[in-house]
Write a protein that holds these residues in place. Structure first.
Motif, PDB file in Angstrom:
ATOM      1  N   GLU A 107       0.836  -1.204   0.000  1.00  0.00           N
ATOM      2  CA  GLU A 107       0.000   0.000   0.000  1.00  0.00           C
ATOM      3  C   GLU A 107       0.872   1.256   0.000  1.00  0.00           C
ATOM      4  O   GLU A 107       0.569   2.236  -0.682  1.00  0.00           O
ATOM      5  N   TYR A 157       2.219   1.729  -3.429  1.00  0.00           N
ATOM      6  CA  TYR A 157       1.122   2.161  -4.303  1.00  0.00           C
ATOM      7  C   TYR A 157       0.860   3.655  -4.125  1.00  0.00           C
ATOM      8  O   TYR A 157       0.704   4.395  -5.101  1.00  0.00           O
ATOM      9  N   ARG A 158       0.825   4.106  -2.873  1.00  0.00           N
ATOM     10  CA  ARG A 158       0.595   5.520  -2.615  1.00  0.00           C
ATOM     11  C   ARG A 158       1.736   6.374  -3.164  1.00  0.00           C
ATOM     12  O   ARG A 158       1.504   7.482  -3.678  1.00  0.00           O
ATOM     13  N   ILE A 184       1.238   6.748  -6.875  1.00  0.00           N
ATOM     14  CA  ILE A 184       0.154   7.688  -7.150  1.00  0.00           C
ATOM     15  C   ILE A 184       0.639   9.120  -6.968  1.00  0.00           C
ATOM     16  O   ILE A 184       0.329  10.016  -7.770  1.00  0.00           O
ATOM     17  N   GLU A 185       1.429   9.364  -5.922  1.00  0.00           N
ATOM     18  CA  GLU A 185       1.886  10.717  -5.619  1.00  0.00           C
ATOM     19  C   GLU A 185       2.748  11.293  -6.743  1.00  0.00           C
ATOM     20  O   GLU A 185       2.661  12.481  -7.052  1.00  0.00           O
ATOM     21  N   ALA A 244       2.843  10.240  -9.949  1.00  0.00           N
ATOM     22  CA  ALA A 244       2.296  10.046 -11.303  1.00  0.00           C
ATOM     23  C   ALA A 244       1.984  11.397 -11.942  1.00  0.00           C
ATOM     24  O   ALA A 244       1.428  12.292 -11.298  1.00  0.00           O
ATOM     25  N   ILE A 260      -5.014  11.259 -10.747  1.00  0.00           N
ATOM     26  CA  ILE A 260      -5.518   9.970 -10.259  1.00  0.00           C
ATOM     27  C   ILE A 260      -6.344  10.217  -9.001  1.00  0.00           C
ATOM     28  O   ILE A 260      -5.964  11.013  -8.136  1.00  0.00           O
ATOM     29  N   VAL A 306      -9.123   7.945  -6.137  1.00  0.00           N
ATOM     30  CA  VAL A 306      -9.725   6.682  -5.691  1.00  0.00           C
ATOM     31  C   VAL A 306     -11.066   7.036  -5.059  1.00  0.00           C
ATOM     32  O   VAL A 306     -11.159   8.015  -4.298  1.00  0.00           O
ATOM     33  N   ASN A 322      -4.233  12.532  -5.997  1.00  0.00           N
ATOM     34  CA  ASN A 322      -2.800  12.820  -6.075  1.00  0.00           C
ATOM     35  C   ASN A 322      -2.582  14.291  -6.446  1.00  0.00           C
ATOM     36  O   ASN A 322      -3.523  15.009  -6.808  1.00  0.00           O
TER      37      ASN A 322
END
Length: 218
Positions: free
Chosen positions: A148, A151-152, A155-156, A158, A162, A164, A174
């Motif tokens: 996790e 994954y975070r 996302i940060e 990218a 994005i 969720v 993000n």
């Protein structure tokens, strides 16, 4: 199967596996603690609570890996004790009981208990199996938390916006998403319904496409 097996899984740990024993009867608590210590060869730390309220305080302040729960304690009796502990604990819960009420074992398992151990058959071998379970659960949880976190991080950083959502409400965004909607803080977007950010004439189309995506995954 011998009680020495947990040593292989527990050796090398930065900290001992932590067991919360919820038992108000001093004699029964001594028997259970002795079984834990024999099974773990000193590689388990036993925290004892004599009431449900005390147990909930421990769960809230310590990283517990396994719970041994007597259903009947001074401030709670029967299956409601399991229900409240299941809501508070993130680790496996083993019910230890002296009762033989018909159907109770099956109900406890349905409510989230991992296993039922009867006090008359509480042995080091049985506890050893539970310690291996707790260690395996701890490793799985650590792996999930690590995944996790990664994954975070992805996302940060990218470049694309994005988000969720849960039940159509935004729960994570993000930095690129903030820039897209010219928001200064995530709180300006969090909690809003997803379709608020879709043009009114396109909302039904988006809703239908999302519905098809979810149906395809089932």
């Amino acid at each position: 199967m011998t009680a020495q097996r947990p040593l292989d899984a527990l050796v090398g740990r930065a900290e001992p596996i932590r067991v919360l024993l919820i038992e108000d009867n001093a004699a029964d608590a001594m028997v259970a603690q002795a079984a834990i210590e024999r099974a773990a060869f000193g590689l388990a730390e036993v925290l004892r609570a004599a009431s449900l309220a005390e147990a909930l305080r421990v769960i809230g302040s310590a990283d517990v890996h396994l719970v041994l729960l007597d259903l009947n304690v001074p401030d709670s009796r029967g299956l409601p004790t399991l229900e409240r502990m299941r809501a508070a604990a993130r680790c496996p819960i083993i019910v230890i009981t002296a009762e033989d009420t018909p159907g109770m074992d099956e109900t406890a398992l349905e409510m989230g208990a991992f296993e039922i151990l009867h006090k008359g058959r509480l042995s080091a071998d049985a506890i050893a199996r539970m310690l291996r379970l707790a260690e395996g659960q701890r490793k799985v949880q650590a792996s999930l938390e690590s995944a996790e976190h990664r994954y975070r991080q992805l996302i940060e950083i990218a470049p694309d916006a994005i988000f969720v959502h849960s039940d159509w409400r935004i729960v994570l965004v993000n930095p690129a998403m903030l820039r897209l909607f010219r928001a200064r803080r995530a709180e300006q977007l969090l909690g809003h319904e997803l379709l608020e950010f879709v043009a009114p004439q396109s909302r039904e189309l988006v809703r239908e496409r999302m519905r098809r995506v979810y149906e395809a995954r089932q």
